[in-house]
Design an enzyme around this catalytic site. Structure first.
Site, PDB file in Angstrom:
ATOM      1  N   GLY A   1     -18.940  -1.059  11.759  1.00 59.67           N
ATOM      2  CA  GLY A   1     -17.733  -1.026  12.596  1.00 59.67           C
ATOM      3  C   GLY A   1     -17.377   0.349  13.135  1.00 59.67           C
ATOM      4  CG  ASP A   2     -17.569   4.244  11.065  1.00 56.09           C
ATOM      5  OD1 ASP A   2     -16.391   3.847  10.999  1.00 56.09           O
ATOM      6  OD2 ASP A   2     -18.090   4.987  10.208  1.00 56.09           O
TER       7      ASP A   2
ATOM      8  CB  THR B   1      -0.956   0.045   1.222  1.00 52.16           C
ATOM      9  OG1 THR B   1      -0.191  -0.121   2.419  1.00 52.16           O
ATOM     10  CG2 THR B   1      -2.001  -1.053   1.162  1.00 52.16           C
TER      11      THR B   1
ATOM     12  CB  ALA C   1      -0.714  -2.586  10.275  1.00 49.39           C
TER      13      ALA C   1
ATOM     14  CG  PHE D   1      -7.710   9.303  19.211  1.00 45.85           C
ATOM     15  CD1 PHE D   1      -6.739   8.674  19.984  1.00 45.85           C
ATOM     16  CD2 PHE D   1      -9.023   9.231  19.653  1.00 45.85           C
ATOM     17  CE1 PHE D   1      -7.063   7.998  21.162  1.00 45.85           C
ATOM     18  CE2 PHE D   1      -9.349   8.572  20.835  1.00 45.85           C
ATOM     19  CZ  PHE D   1      -8.374   7.951  21.588  1.00 45.85           C
ATOM     20  CG  ASN D   2      -9.956   9.688  13.167  1.00 45.66           C
ATOM     21  OD1 ASN D   2     -10.142   9.145  14.256  1.00 45.66           O
ATOM     22  ND2 ASN D   2     -10.578   9.305  12.074  1.00 45.66           N
TER      23      ASN D   2
ATOM     24  CE1 TYR E   1      -5.859  -1.039  12.038  1.00 50.27           C
ATOM     25  CE2 TYR E   1      -7.491   0.417  13.010  1.00 50.27           C
ATOM     26  CZ  TYR E   1      -6.198   0.172  12.625  1.00 50.27           C
ATOM     27  OH  TYR E   1      -5.233   1.126  12.818  1.00 50.27           O
TER      28      TYR E   1
ATOM     29  NE  ARG F   1     -16.271   3.766   7.740  1.00 47.49           N
ATOM     30  CZ  ARG F   1     -15.184   4.528   7.694  1.00 47.49           C
ATOM     31  NH1 ARG F   1     -14.722   4.958   6.545  1.00 47.49           N
ATOM     32  NH2 ARG F   1     -14.560   4.884   8.796  1.00 47.49           N
TER      33      ARG F   1
END
Ligand code: UFG
Length: 316
Positions: A278-279, A35, A72, A166-167, A138, A276
């Site tokens: 899993g959110d 990736t 990962a 976090f994001n 995940y 979505r």
């Protein structure tokens, strides 16, 4: 220090490599380019194309002071659809890497963990002592590695640090998010502003939040990368430290879109879409531990600045 960075051709790994080099460390990147991008590896770092299972070859060639493990699988929805891949790569791959770390007596290990280990937290902002009940494979795979590291520190004296991101967003040193299949909110919003997409889909408007959309804690990539440099110094033999990394402030999906409109001057149309899988609804960090243990403090907490830095790299 002489360091091995797995996943150093990816977004977070490449920026951290740049920051480690600037701090005077000697860095070799190991990445299978599944990736990542070869041209994202900063000049000045060594590069080995390979899987984490090949880490032993690098570690055998020269004594290393630490490994920073970024390689990962990292997409929440994919992990729900195909969990086997997540367990094999994230847990199996890390076990193989840790075998090489032990065999070659590498003293320090810094791990990319995630806020996804907390699931739907009972308290917000989330401290590291919060219960860990991931809502997707995940997060569960990352949590499994956190447990692994605690036992390896206790039994084998490893100096381990897990950083629970976090994001992460923004850009640094000309390096930004460049995923072949983009799923992250800020890059997608900017693709709309760029004209690559027509609109942003808002994944759920019926979440239990102030405007019905998911709330996240967006952290500048440069602040995140700096925490890794500090973690290498804070790592202590026989201890596994865990630190959340975030600004402690949450923004909803709609607030992110609105901020991006102001930054880009583009109307960025938004359409409602289903939730979505899993959110979690809200993920906001308490990063007191990172402040106390690492002496870390975010320097770029402003969301508009985070988005503007990403936009500066992608703007047409
Ligand atoms: N979202 C949309 N539309 C999109 C893309 C995203 O509404 O087109 C929403 C998501 O559903 C979510 C929010 O924007 O509610 C943020 O989504 P991202 O995909 O940008 O980020 P995530 O919160 O899912 O996950 C990221 C990393 C994970 C990490 C997690 C920790 O991808 O690795 O943050 O909070 F675990």
């Amino acid at each position: 220090m002489r360091l091995l960075v797995t996943g150093g051709a990816g977004y977070i790994g490449s920026v951290t490599t740049a920051v480690l080099l600037a701090a005077g460390h000697d860095v070799t990147v190991l990445d299978d380019l599944s990736t990542g991008h070869r041209d994202a590896v900063p000049p000045g770092a060594g590069f080995v194309e390979g899987d984490v299972a090949d880490a032993g070859l690098v570690l055998a060639a020269e004594r290393h002071d630490g490994v920073l493990h970024f390689a990962a699988r990292s997409l929440v929805a994919d992990s729900v659809a195909d969990p086997a891949e997540y367990w094999h790569v994230n847990v199996g791959g890390t076990l193989a890497l840790l075998d090489a770390v032990r065999k070659h007596d590498v003293p320090r290990f810094v791990f990319s963990s995630t806020a996804a280990v907390y699931g739907e937290p009972a308290t917000t902002p989330i401290p590291e002592t919060a219960e860990t009940r991931p809502t997707n494979p995940y997060g569960a795979s990352k949590l499994a590695v956190d447990h692994l590291l605690t036992s390896y520190a206790n039994a084998y004296g490893l100096a381990a640090v897990s950083l629970r991101y976090f994001n992460v967003a923004g850009a640094y040193a000309g390096l930004g998010e460049r995923h072949v299949r983009e799923t992250h909110l800020i890059p997608i919003v900017l693709q709309v502003a760029e004209g690559v997409r027509e609109h942003i889909q808002v994944n759920g408007t019926d979440w239990p939040t102030h405007d019905g959309t998911c709330v996240r804690d967006y952290l500048h990539i440069a602040d995140l990368a700096r925490a890794h440099v500090l973690a290498l110094d804070a790592a202590a033999p026989g201890r596994h430290e865990i630190c959340n990394l975030g600004n402690g402030v949450g923004f909803s999906v709609l607030e992110v879109v609105e901020t991006a409109r102001l930054v880009t001057g583009h109307p960025i149309p938004a359409v409602e879409a289903p939730r979505r899988p899993g959110d979690p609804a809200v993920l906001v960090a308490s990063a007191d531990r990172a402040r106390n243990l690492l002496g870390w403090k975010p320097e770029h907490p402003d969301l508009a600045r985070i988005i503007a830095d990403a936009w500066a790299l992608t703007a047409p």
